[in-house]
Design a protein around this motif. Structure first.
Motif: not given
Length: 80
Positions: A46-56, A65-70
């Protein structure tokens, strides 16, 4: 015109390059696991939302999303 290399030299060089490639592939795979583990941990905590991580990290949301699923499907479970 250069002389043709000795077949034994060629065989040894090929073996050396194959070993170097294997080591490189293993190192890259380990770095990828470490990276995606850190991304997943930041999102899961919960430190970051996925969108925040993508931006970072500079990747599109669908790619992350695909990489995390894999990554998660390849990660050993607690029962393994």
């Amino acid at each position: 015109m250069p002389a043709k290399p000795d077949p034994q030299t060629v065989a040894a060089a090929k073996k050396h390059l194959a070993a170097a490639k294997t080591k490189r592939d293993e190192t890259k795979a380990a770095a990828d696991r470490e990276f995606w583990s850190a991304v997943a941990a930041a999102i899961d905590s919960g430190e970051l939302l996925q969108t925040d991580a993508c931006e970072a990290i500079g990747y599109k949301r669908e790619y992350v999303r695909r990489q995390l699923l894999e990554f998660r499907s390849a990660a050993p479970t607690a029962t393994d």
